[in-house]
Design an enzyme around this catalytic site. Structure first.
Site, PDB file in Angstrom:
ATOM      1  N   ALA A  76       5.579   4.201   7.754  1.00 36.09           N
ATOM      2  CA  ALA A  76       5.033   4.727   9.000  1.00 36.09           C
ATOM      3  C   ALA A  76       4.289   3.658   9.795  1.00 36.09           C
ATOM      4  O   ALA A  76       4.276   3.701  11.027  1.00 36.09           O
ATOM      5  CB  ALA A  76       4.121   5.911   8.717  1.00 36.09           C
ATOM      6  N   THR A  77       3.658   2.706   9.124  1.00 34.92           N
ATOM      7  CA  THR A  77       2.953   1.647   9.857  1.00 34.92           C
ATOM      8  C   THR A  77       3.920   0.861  10.717  1.00 34.92           C
ATOM      9  O   THR A  77       3.656   0.600  11.896  1.00 34.92           O
ATOM     10  CB  THR A  77       2.207   0.716   8.881  1.00 34.92           C
ATOM     11  OG1 THR A  77       1.152   1.448   8.251  1.00 34.92           O
ATOM     12  CG2 THR A  77       1.605  -0.475   9.615  1.00 34.92           C
ATOM     13  N   ASN A 156      -5.007  12.500   8.975  1.00 33.79           N
ATOM     14  CA  ASN A 156      -4.934  12.108   7.572  1.00 33.79           C
ATOM     15  C   ASN A 156      -6.227  12.329   6.800  1.00 33.79           C
ATOM     16  O   ASN A 156      -6.214  12.438   5.574  1.00 33.79           O
ATOM     17  CB  ASN A 156      -4.513  10.639   7.447  1.00 33.79           C
ATOM     18  CG  ASN A 156      -5.425   9.699   8.208  1.00 33.79           C
ATOM     19  OD1 ASN A 156      -5.728   9.925   9.371  1.00 33.79           O
ATOM     20  ND2 ASN A 156      -5.856   8.634   7.567  1.00 33.79           N
ATOM     21  N   HIS A 206       6.375   7.784   1.042  1.00 31.39           N
ATOM     22  CA  HIS A 206       5.421   7.883  -0.067  1.00 31.39           C
ATOM     23  C   HIS A 206       4.372   8.971   0.137  1.00 31.39           C
ATOM     24  O   HIS A 206       3.576   9.245  -0.774  1.00 31.39           O
ATOM     25  CB  HIS A 206       4.759   6.529  -0.344  1.00 31.39           C
ATOM     26  CG  HIS A 206       3.612   6.190   0.534  1.00 31.39           C
ATOM     27  ND1 HIS A 206       2.307   6.359   0.133  1.00 31.39           N
ATOM     28  CD2 HIS A 206       3.563   5.657   1.778  1.00 31.39           C
ATOM     29  CE1 HIS A 206       1.494   5.950   1.098  1.00 31.39           C
ATOM     30  NE2 HIS A 206       2.232   5.524   2.107  1.00 31.39           N
ATOM     31  N   THR A 244      18.714  -6.311   5.879  1.00 27.57           N
ATOM     32  CA  THR A 244      19.550  -5.616   4.909  1.00 27.57           C
ATOM     33  C   THR A 244      18.869  -4.331   4.455  1.00 27.57           C
ATOM     34  O   THR A 244      17.704  -4.337   4.061  1.00 27.57           O
ATOM     35  CB  THR A 244      19.813  -6.507   3.682  1.00 27.57           C
ATOM     36  OG1 THR A 244      20.459  -7.718   4.116  1.00 27.57           O
ATOM     37  CG2 THR A 244      20.686  -5.795   2.663  1.00 27.57           C
ATOM     38  N   CYS A 328      -7.077   3.541   5.105  1.00 32.02           N
ATOM     39  CA  CYS A 328      -7.155   2.485   6.110  1.00 32.02           C
ATOM     40  C   CYS A 328      -8.579   1.996   6.325  1.00 32.02           C
ATOM     41  O   CYS A 328      -8.797   0.950   6.927  1.00 32.02           O
ATOM     42  CB  CYS A 328      -6.543   2.958   7.433  1.00 32.02           C
ATOM     43  SG  CYS A 328      -7.298   4.437   8.115  1.00 32.02           S
TER      44      CYS A 328
END
Length: 385
Positions: A76-77, A156, A206, A244, A328
């Site tokens: 997500a970052t 969050n 995650h 990749t 964070c």
């Protein structure tokens, strides 16, 4: 061997579901699905490509998107960075205005400040007393040069749930793009991107029982020609994210999202029951206060502030895995910017804990946690003297 603590930090990260681990491992090793899905035309590459596209469809299905609208990222970052920087750079970074809020994840706030340093005007909305960003607040902040609004679906730290469809309608009527960080919301909130007026949405595996290091960005029709890639080197993912593709991580994310879709109603109801069992008992402790809206929230996350002298957090350090702040903020050991924006002072923020529940939380976990927290409150006077 010491007994493992009770786990109440699902908002920080979730353990990978054993069923997800199984499909992930099947993409490793010579006898597995190890080929390069991006460039190999032989059997191994094509097999990997089919698995990647199946996973893309699984992610899309959970959130009401189409597979071609899902772009793989490292989490997500990165998705947040691609959304904000990508839109700003595609239009020419000088000037213009974006709107976000004071209670966003640092991946949004730090990126917004970088854009601000580059000449973009940024408005940081103040949440209301319930920890919500209202459509009216967004409407009042809109300017003629506003080109992007970026807000969370679920906070969050608080677990509060913004009215994203209503906010999106305000943004769309004014001609700006709307980005939503849904890292904490996917699998917990019924998301319908086929109907919601949202142009970009960030996801992370995650937070939903998948592995770390893989995420996705939804890119809707209005954003497809207004987004500039941030990683170059081969033009993968429709030219938006080169590199990749990590088949094992992508397949795992697809599996995690598919499992969440299959168990959505049952799991939400189960966690709702567990949350009520936990919250009812904790609110019986004198001086305990729930932060954020009691109504507009997911059941998975609770932010609780204890009165001074009523709680000894050190007493829980080896028995419950919880968070005193979001991931964070923890590295800098500073008071939560979310709680400060909500009006708490630094001392009150220091007496606040976040308890987050998940798929593997049991009633026994709840009852044991309550007893441990009550014991920590009983030992508080000695702690605070």
């Amino acid at each position: 061997m010491n007994k493992r603590p009770l786990y109440f930090d699902y908002a920080a990260t979730t353990p990978v579901d054993e069923r997800v681990i199984k499909v992930m491992v099947e993409c490793l090793g010579f006898t597995g699905n190890f080929g390069n899905p991006a460039s190999s035309s032989h059997f191994f590459g094509q097999q990997a490509r089919q698995s990647v596209e199946q996973a893309r469809a699984q992610v899309a299905a959970l959130v009401g998107a189409t597979p071609e609208q899902i772009v793989w990222t490292s989490g997500a970052t990165e998705s947040n960075n691609l959304a904000l920087k990508g839109v700003a750079q595609a239009r020419g970074i000088a000037g213009g205005h974006i709107i976000t809020s004071q209670i966003e994840h640092k991946a949004i706030l730090d990126t917004a400040r970088q854009l601000q340093d580059a000449g973009v005007a940024v408005t940081y909305l103040v949440p209301d007393a319930e920890g919500l960003i209202t459509p009216q607040a967004v409407s009042e902040a809109m300017r003629e040069d506003t080109f992007l609004v970026s807000l969370m679906l679920v906070n969050n730290e608080l677990g509060t749930l913004n009215d994203i469809p209503a906010i999106g309608q305000v943004v769309r009527e004014r001609g700006a793009l709307f980005h939503v960080d849904a890292a904490q919301g996917a699998g917990k909130v019924a998301i319908d991107l086929a109907r919601w007026p949202v142009d970009l949405m960030s996801f992370s595996a995650h937070k939903l029982y998948g592995p770390k290091g893989i995420g996705a960005l939804y890119v809707g029709p209005c954003a497809q020609q207004r987004l500039q890639a941030q990683i170059h080197g081969g033009g993968h993912e429709g030219g938006l994210r080169s590199g990749t593709l990590a088949t094992h991580q992508i397949v795992a994310m697809g599996s995690a999202f598919a499992l969440a879709a299959a168990a959505f109603d049952e799991e939400k109801a189960s966690i709702q029951r567990l949350r009520e069992r936990l919250l009812d008992q904790l609110l019986s402790i004198p001086g305990v206060r729930l932060n954020g809206s009691a109504a507009s929230r997911i059941p998975h996350t609770l932010s609780l502030t204890f009165s001074e002298g009523e709680f000894n957090p050190a007493a829980l350090s080896h028995s419950i895995a919880f968070s005193a702040t979001s991931a964070c903020n923890s590295a800098s050991n500073t008071p939560s910017h979310v709680l400060l924006a909500l009006g708490l002072d630094a001392r009150s923020a220091g007496r606040t804990i976040r308890l987050s529940l998940g798929r593997f939380t049991t009633e026994q976990d709840i009852d044991q946690a309550v007893q441990l927290i009550k014991a920590a409150c009983a030992s508080a006077p000695a702690f605070w003297q």
